[in-house]
Design a protein around this motif. Sequence first.
Motif, PDB file in Angstrom:
ATOM      1  N   GLY A 502       0.855  -1.192   0.000  1.00 44.54           N
ATOM      2  CA  GLY A 502       0.000   0.000   0.000  1.00 44.54           C
ATOM      3  C   GLY A 502       0.884   1.233   0.000  1.00 44.54           C
ATOM      4  O   GLY A 502       1.627   1.452   0.967  1.00 44.54           O
ATOM      5  N   MET A 503       0.827   2.017  -1.071  1.00 46.74           N
ATOM      6  CA  MET A 503       1.742   3.145  -1.170  1.00 46.74           C
ATOM      7  C   MET A 503       1.501   4.192  -0.089  1.00 46.74           C
ATOM      8  O   MET A 503       2.427   4.906   0.299  1.00 46.74           O
ATOM      9  N   ASP A 504       0.278   4.281   0.414  1.00 44.76           N
ATOM     10  CA  ASP A 504       0.044   5.216   1.512  1.00 44.76           C
ATOM     11  C   ASP A 504       0.811   4.780   2.757  1.00 44.76           C
ATOM     12  O   ASP A 504       1.384   5.612   3.481  1.00 44.76           O
ATOM     13  N   LYS A 505       0.892   3.460   2.987  1.00 44.20           N
ATOM     14  CA  LYS A 505       1.647   2.953   4.138  1.00 44.20           C
ATOM     15  C   LYS A 505       3.150   3.115   3.915  1.00 44.20           C
ATOM     16  O   LYS A 505       3.894   3.383   4.865  1.00 44.20           O
ATOM     17  N   MET A 507       4.606   5.544   2.196  1.00 41.88           N
ATOM     18  CA  MET A 507       4.956   6.955   2.392  1.00 41.88           C
ATOM     19  C   MET A 507       4.822   7.362   3.860  1.00 41.88           C
ATOM     20  O   MET A 507       5.568   8.208   4.350  1.00 41.88           O
ATOM     21  N   SER A 508       3.889   6.751   4.563  1.00 39.03           N
ATOM     22  CA  SER A 508       3.766   7.021   6.002  1.00 39.03           C
ATOM     23  C   SER A 508       5.003   6.528   6.742  1.00 39.03           C
ATOM     24  O   SER A 508       5.517   7.196   7.651  1.00 39.03           O
ATOM     25  N   ASP A 511       7.835   8.906   6.154  1.00 41.05           N
ATOM     26  CA  ASP A 511       7.685  10.098   6.987  1.00 41.05           C
ATOM     27  C   ASP A 511       8.156   9.836   8.411  1.00 41.05           C
ATOM     28  O   ASP A 511       8.877  10.642   9.002  1.00 41.05           O
ATOM     29  N   THR A 517       7.853  14.238   3.561  1.00 42.95           N
ATOM     30  CA  THR A 517       6.942  13.737   2.525  1.00 42.95           C
ATOM     31  C   THR A 517       5.812  14.712   2.202  1.00 42.95           C
ATOM     32  O   THR A 517       4.879  14.345   1.486  1.00 42.95           O
ATOM     33  N   LYS A 518       5.909  15.953   2.718  1.00 38.57           N
ATOM     34  CA  LYS A 518       4.839  16.915   2.431  1.00 38.57           C
ATOM     35  C   LYS A 518       4.713  17.123   0.927  1.00 38.57           C
ATOM     36  O   LYS A 518       5.696  17.378   0.237  1.00 38.57           O
ATOM     37  N   GLN A 521       2.946  12.488  -3.522  1.00 34.25           N
ATOM     38  CA  GLN A 521       1.835  11.600  -3.821  1.00 34.25           C
ATOM     39  C   GLN A 521       2.225  10.151  -3.541  1.00 34.25           C
ATOM     40  O   GLN A 521       3.347   9.736  -3.828  1.00 34.25           O
ATOM     41  N   ALA A 522       1.277   9.399  -3.000  1.00 34.54           N
ATOM     42  CA  ALA A 522       1.527   7.985  -2.707  1.00 34.54           C
ATOM     43  C   ALA A 522       1.194   7.168  -3.942  1.00 34.54           C
ATOM     44  O   ALA A 522       0.153   6.503  -4.023  1.00 34.54           O
ATOM     45  N   GLN A 526       6.799   6.240  -6.931  1.00 39.60           N
ATOM     46  CA  GLN A 526       7.668   6.599  -5.817  1.00 39.60           C
ATOM     47  C   GLN A 526       8.534   5.423  -5.373  1.00 39.60           C
ATOM     48  O   GLN A 526       9.527   5.619  -4.672  1.00 39.60           O
TER      49      GLN A 526
END
Length: 781
Positions: A502-505, A507-508, A511, A517-518, A521-522, A526
């Motif tokens: 999961g790209m959101d995980k 990038m989290s 961070d 990471t401001k 995009q996830a 990336q």
Amino acid sequence: MGRAEERRARQGGHRAAPRRRRPTSDPAPTDSTRIGPAPGDKPARGLIRRIFTWKKILGTFFGVCLLMIAAFIGLYLYVDIPAGNAAAQQQSNVYKFSDGTVLARDGHVNREIVSLAKVPRKVQLTFVAAENKSFYHDSGVDFRGTARALVNTLSGKGRQGGSTITQQYVKNYYLNQDQTATRKLKELVIALKVDREKSKDDILAGYINTSYYGRNAYGIQAAAQAYYRVDAQDLTVEQGAYLAALLQAPSQYDWAVATPTGKRLVTARWNYVLDNMVEEGWLPKGKRAAMHFPVPKEPKGAPGLGGQKGYLVELANQQLEQQLMTQQGLTQSQAENAVVHKGWTITLNVDRKKQDALERAVRTQLTGKLDTKKRKVDGAIQAGAVSVDPRTGRIVALYGGKNYYDHYFDNATRRDYQPASTFKPVILAAALDGAATTQDGTRINADTLYDGTSRRPVVDHGSRVGFAPPNEDDVSYGKITVQQAMNKSVNSVFAQMGVDVGMDKVMSTADRLGMDTKGMQAVPAQTLGSMGASPVEMAGIYATFANHGHKVTPSIIKAAENRGRPVRIPDPLGGPVISRTAADTVTSVLTGVVDDGTAKRSVADNPLRDGQQVAGKTGTSDENKSAWFTGYTPDLVTSVGLFGEDPKTRAHVSMTGATGLLPAPGRINGGGYPAQIWAAYTFGVTDRATFDLETTQGAAVEPTPTTPTWTPTTPTRTPSQTPSSTPPTSPSPSHSPSQTPSRTPSQTPSETPSQTPTSRPPTTPATENPLDPLPGAGLDR
């Protein structure tokens, strides 16, 4: 008979009889006959109303107001305008190495006072439009803004806003940048008196001559020279608007070193200044429409800060300013004014011996081989490096560029180049820390099998996501373990893994590990490290791996004090951001990159190694515009980056062909010069140590798998082989359920562990120079 007697006589027959007391034996009255308040009533309510009447509340309010007015009058009479001398407030800052020896003194103050008559009228108005449109008809004080600042200061909320030009001049010339209620009250009183005793032109002249504009420039004359190489009297309105906009955040808004966000913000403020001038009738609308942003000239280093000194001093100043902003609530402009040339003694964490060793490694392994007369591309090579002790978080050495005078931009802190495959360990960390599984339910670990086919479309539960990255040199690997994929930096594997996790995980996790990471995009792209990052950031991330998952924020400041008053420097070490098992497993896997992968020739086989255990990752960005090696021993983490930068325009350019690598054109890979610099430095300053790992996975704790029976293939590039072409694999996005490794004797050769930890997966043919990577259109390693 008197009147009183007559009145009593008339009323005699109508007077009510006096009420008799009820004997205690009488029955209690019923509700219908009850007289007086009921037992449940609250007679206290009437008492409150009698105490807090409107008259008393209003009286108290007006009384407090009168007391405040009286106190302010007393303060106004008591506080005099002090003898101001902004130049006398400037004192040299002293910067020391960690052992106390002096690194530098920034004693030269770049200031030249000019009369307002030598500043074009419309340039004067740019400052008024930027800071205080009501300047010419106000009393010198913004009471609402000052009241807000006082409340924020007393409540600990910090940052001040809304000061007039007069107040800012008073603060710069008569007072200091301290954020205390007493100082703010003094500022208000003195501003009122100054506004009565001085003309508006005198105040404006004082303001533009005492403000700090960045680049070591105090006053508009020094700023005009520093940014545009002209005298103040020759500034255009556009240039004046930029200098006026700059005062809000000099370092952040300096075009030469600003991030994309900084450039966007200063451009917006530049437009705001000019639009305000049109609104006030100071600039014709037609002229405003024809104006273009005036890009400043390249900066020059301050005297006495040549070589690496300027880079060390700049980072120390930035980190100290950040602490003042955090602890005292200063704005960025106020913090810079409070630090630069204000008599600080700042002791750095930098170790003199390690600093010398890092500079020597860059010189012998890279810059000594550059020859701009023979090869134009050699002039585009920039190196940046930072070395951190993961046990303390201290920056012990830093390389910002060849010379602070020649290249003002610090390559160790710049974030405008891609970290490329040095980001892949973050993806693995996210998978391990989150106990992620592939899309067929298999737990992701070092032994998980993935499809390493080049340009294999990434799939999300049966649907293609429109991303099919090629591997370096378009080499396909077939079924390959995560360990082997990290060793060989296989893009197709980590692109699929990122979607599995999961790209959101992902990038989290980045961070939490310390990447800014401001605004990122996830998205699957990336996974190739296509964002921007600095060597300092990457060193912090890998130091967190080395510190078993506890956050490391690299710090260059050991101690800082001003006139005997120290500033609290926060501990660079924080709490856990990923589990120890996840961090240690990443470290274990990364030892395989050194022993069996892309860093083997420069690091593992280096004669200086002497058995030292090493973990690390190489990275080479698209079009060969950057190349990295970030590696670590148990006691030292160092990130080295090479960046292709046009020396005139600062545009990103390819480094291919630099130093005359053979065979031509010679791609600069992370496993080449960055890894060589790392090895020459690290093996000269560290003692042999072993990682203390709590994991059962990875190359450091078990033998790596033997070479599979397949061999990598480089497909011929025909029109039919588009990125979206379906590879000859099973429908599963990563592997089939039956492909879970079990480490049994019945495994196929590609899945059987080797008996020697140093065996490695198949490698591509060597180049003519055994330390140089393959030529060609590489993407990411």
